[in-house]
Design a protein around this motif. Structure first.
Motif, PDB file in Angstrom:
ATOM      1  N   ALA A 169      81.190  43.150  24.642  1.00 41.30           N
ATOM      2  CA  ALA A 169      79.205  43.123  24.419  1.00 41.30           C
ATOM      3  C   ALA A 169      78.595  44.021  24.522  1.00 41.30           C
ATOM      4  O   ALA A 169      79.226  45.062  25.176  1.00 41.30           O
ATOM      5  CB  ALA A 169      78.853  42.022  25.888  1.00 41.30           C
ATOM      6  N   LEU A 170      78.218  44.358  23.474  1.00 36.08           N
ATOM      7  CA  LEU A 170      77.615  45.725  23.088  1.00 36.08           C
ATOM      8  C   LEU A 170      75.812  45.560  22.953  1.00 36.08           C
ATOM      9  O   LEU A 170      75.080  44.696  22.086  1.00 36.08           O
ATOM     10  CB  LEU A 170      77.872  46.099  21.698  1.00 36.08           C
ATOM     11  CG  LEU A 170      80.230  46.022  21.316  1.00 36.08           C
ATOM     12  CD1 LEU A 170      80.039  45.845  19.633  1.00 36.08           C
ATOM     13  CD2 LEU A 170      80.377  47.469  21.790  1.00 36.08           C
ATOM     14  N   LEU A 171      75.560  46.547  23.608  1.00 36.92           N
ATOM     15  CA  LEU A 171      73.847  46.839  23.798  1.00 36.92           C
ATOM     16  C   LEU A 171      73.277  47.846  22.260  1.00 36.92           C
ATOM     17  O   LEU A 171      73.740  49.055  22.605  1.00 36.92           O
ATOM     18  CB  LEU A 171      73.387  47.129  24.738  1.00 36.92           C
ATOM     19  CG  LEU A 171      71.896  46.482  24.886  1.00 36.92           C
ATOM     20  CD1 LEU A 171      71.435  45.717  24.909  1.00 36.92           C
ATOM     21  CD2 LEU A 171      71.520  47.582  26.914  1.00 36.92           C
ATOM     22  N   LYS A 172      72.799  47.232  21.422  1.00 37.04           N
ATOM     23  CA  LYS A 172      72.177  48.358  19.930  1.00 37.04           C
ATOM     24  C   LYS A 172      71.234  49.045  20.780  1.00 37.04           C
ATOM     25  O   LYS A 172      70.593  48.735  21.405  1.00 37.04           O
ATOM     26  CB  LYS A 172      72.278  46.742  18.907  1.00 37.04           C
ATOM     27  CG  LYS A 172      73.663  46.666  18.714  1.00 37.04           C
ATOM     28  CD  LYS A 172      73.091  45.241  17.435  1.00 37.04           C
ATOM     29  CE  LYS A 172      72.718  45.986  16.439  1.00 37.04           C
ATOM     30  NZ  LYS A 172      71.822  44.906  15.097  1.00 37.04           N
ATOM     31  N   PRO A 173      70.637  50.140  19.737  1.00 39.76           N
ATOM     32  CA  PRO A 173      69.915  51.508  20.605  1.00 39.76           C
ATOM     33  C   PRO A 173      68.186  50.267  19.924  1.00 39.76           C
ATOM     34  O   PRO A 173      67.274  50.465  21.525  1.00 39.76           O
ATOM     35  CB  PRO A 173      69.504  51.976  19.367  1.00 39.76           C
ATOM     36  CG  PRO A 173      71.180  52.162  19.090  1.00 39.76           C
ATOM     37  CD  PRO A 173      71.801  50.747  19.068  1.00 39.76           C
ATOM     38  N   ASP A 174      68.107  49.114  19.261  1.00 33.14           N
ATOM     39  CA  ASP A 174      67.166  48.036  19.343  1.00 33.14           C
ATOM     40  C   ASP A 174      67.096  47.268  20.787  1.00 33.14           C
ATOM     41  O   ASP A 174      66.096  46.507  20.588  1.00 33.14           O
ATOM     42  CB  ASP A 174      66.683  47.809  18.230  1.00 33.14           C
ATOM     43  CG  ASP A 174      68.483  47.094  17.636  1.00 33.14           C
ATOM     44  OD1 ASP A 174      68.952  46.249  19.225  1.00 33.14           O
ATOM     45  OD2 ASP A 174      68.003  46.352  16.029  1.00 33.14           O
ATOM     46  N   GLU A 176      69.182  44.716  21.163  1.00 36.02           N
ATOM     47  CA  GLU A 176      69.947  43.169  20.934  1.00 36.02           C
ATOM     48  C   GLU A 176      71.627  43.938  21.688  1.00 36.02           C
ATOM     49  O   GLU A 176      72.238  44.574  21.622  1.00 36.02           O
ATOM     50  CB  GLU A 176      70.027  43.315  19.461  1.00 36.02           C
ATOM     51  CG  GLU A 176      69.175  43.203  18.349  1.00 36.02           C
ATOM     52  CD  GLU A 176      69.512  42.423  17.031  1.00 36.02           C
ATOM     53  OE1 GLU A 176      68.641  42.272  16.234  1.00 36.02           O
ATOM     54  OE2 GLU A 176      70.364  43.802  16.373  1.00 36.02           O
ATOM     55  N   LEU A 177      71.605  42.403  22.106  1.00 39.31           N
ATOM     56  CA  LEU A 177      72.995  42.504  22.596  1.00 39.31           C
ATOM     57  C   LEU A 177      74.452  41.703  21.961  1.00 39.31           C
ATOM     58  O   LEU A 177      73.595  40.031  21.483  1.00 39.31           O
ATOM     59  CB  LEU A 177      72.798  41.644  24.311  1.00 39.31           C
ATOM     60  CG  LEU A 177      73.784  41.288  24.599  1.00 39.31           C
ATOM     61  CD1 LEU A 177      74.506  42.621  24.968  1.00 39.31           C
ATOM     62  CD2 LEU A 177      73.936  40.617  26.240  1.00 39.31           C
ATOM     63  N   ILE A 178      74.960  42.190  21.112  1.00 35.91           N
ATOM     64  CA  ILE A 178      76.267  41.344  20.556  1.00 35.91           C
ATOM     65  C   ILE A 178      77.280  41.411  20.849  1.00 35.91           C
ATOM     66  O   ILE A 178      78.080  42.175  22.484  1.00 35.91           O
ATOM     67  CB  ILE A 178      76.489  41.961  19.641  1.00 35.91           C
ATOM     68  CG1 ILE A 178      76.254  43.406  18.757  1.00 35.91           C
ATOM     69  CG2 ILE A 178      74.983  41.982  18.405  1.00 35.91           C
ATOM     70  CD1 ILE A 178      76.849  43.785  18.164  1.00 35.91           C
ATOM     71  N   ILE A 179      78.051  40.031  20.577  1.00 31.27           N
ATOM     72  CA  ILE A 179      79.562  39.979  21.658  1.00 31.27           C
ATOM     73  C   ILE A 179      80.442  40.136  20.020  1.00 31.27           C
ATOM     74  O   ILE A 179      80.711  39.047  18.627  1.00 31.27           O
ATOM     75  CB  ILE A 179      79.911  38.136  21.838  1.00 31.27           C
ATOM     76  CG1 ILE A 179      78.817  38.794  22.555  1.00 31.27           C
ATOM     77  CG2 ILE A 179      81.171  38.025  22.232  1.00 31.27           C
ATOM     78  CD1 ILE A 179      79.196  38.594  23.902  1.00 31.27           C
ATOM     79  N   LYS A 180      80.912  41.412  19.892  1.00 34.82           N
ATOM     80  CA  LYS A 180      82.027  41.171  18.705  1.00 34.82           C
ATOM     81  C   LYS A 180      83.387  42.236  19.602  1.00 34.82           C
ATOM     82  O   LYS A 180      83.857  42.601  20.615  1.00 34.82           O
ATOM     83  CB  LYS A 180      81.088  42.198  17.491  1.00 34.82           C
ATOM     84  CG  LYS A 180      80.410  41.708  17.386  1.00 34.82           C
ATOM     85  CD  LYS A 180      79.657  41.473  16.110  1.00 34.82           C
ATOM     86  CE  LYS A 180      78.502  40.978  15.966  1.00 34.82           C
ATOM     87  NZ  LYS A 180      78.890  39.761  14.841  1.00 34.82           N
TER      88      LYS A 180
END
Length: 228
Positions: A169-174, A176-180
């Motif tokens: 689970a990655l939290l982008k600077p803007d 957004e939480l993404i699963i990649k």
């Protein structure tokens, strides 16, 4: 439905704490009254460490604190629903946050909504520590067929160092939480990859070590109905 804050207030009174400050002091917190007040008003979400302190001070199990009374009577039958034994099972808090397997998911506010139970023996075999675990929903199709839209995944928030081929689970600077999935490239950088084979819709995203540092690795996905 009783919110977590209302449950804390009810259990505090049942435990004999005459004030919010008294409960906060028992938990060893600075500004004890303000902290408990925020929790009881549902204006702030307790983290897992605080939930454990509250459960100990209130003399209840973590399961009872998060999920309600140990046994709830069915209104229709009067029978009591089974509650897992807290000595055998661990209740992992489930958050309303969603991790996007797609274009990203914004989560401005996160709340605890009950949780999922896992056998402590299984957690031990997997080398997972209860205090580091959280459960969230997945939204989107980019990680199919591995993780599907609507799946619930278990995050180990102690695993924040990238490892080749693992899902995070990655939290982008803007925000957004993404699963990649993270793939280490032969050039030394990284690739943020979707498992979906439709690469026109879900292309690989090469990132440098510097780019990766601008992402917050919230934790590694270790389960979604089976170990990964």
């Amino acid at each position: 439905m009783e919110s977590l804050g209302k449950r804390i207030a009810r259990l505090r009174k049942a435990a004999g704490y005459s004030s919010q400050a008294a409960l906060g002091t028992a938990c060893g917190w600075e500004r004890p009254q303000a902290r408990v007040s925020n929790y009881e008003k549902d204006s702030r979400e307790p983290n897992l460490a605080d939930l454990r302190l509250l459960a100990n001070a209130l003399n209840v199990s973590l399961i009872e604190l998060i999920d309600g009374s140990p046994a709830n009577a069915c209104e229709d039958t009067g029978q009591y629903a089974y509650k897992p034994d807290a000595t055998e099972y661990a209740l992992v808090p489930q958050h309303t946050a969603q991790g996007a397997a797609g274009n990203g998911q914004f989560n401005d506010h996160v709340e605890v909504k009950g949780g999922l139970v896992f056998k402590r023996a299984w957690l031990a075999r997997m080398g997972l520590k209860e205090r580091h675990l959280h459960v969230i929903y997945v939204h989107g199709h980019s990680m199919e067929p591995t993780v599907c839209d609507g799946d619930v995944v278990l995050l180990d928030e102690s695993q924040t160092q990238p490892r080749d081929g693992r899902i995070y689970a990655l939290l982008k600077p803007d925000g957004e939480l993404i699963i990649k999935r993270l793939i280490q490239s032969i050039t030394g950088g990284w690739i943020i990859r979707s498992d979906n084979e439709d690469k026109r819709a879900y292309p690989d995203q090469p990132v440098t070590e510097t780019d990766l540092e601008n992402l917050t690795i919230v934790g590694r996905v270790v389960w979604h109905g089976g170990a990964l």
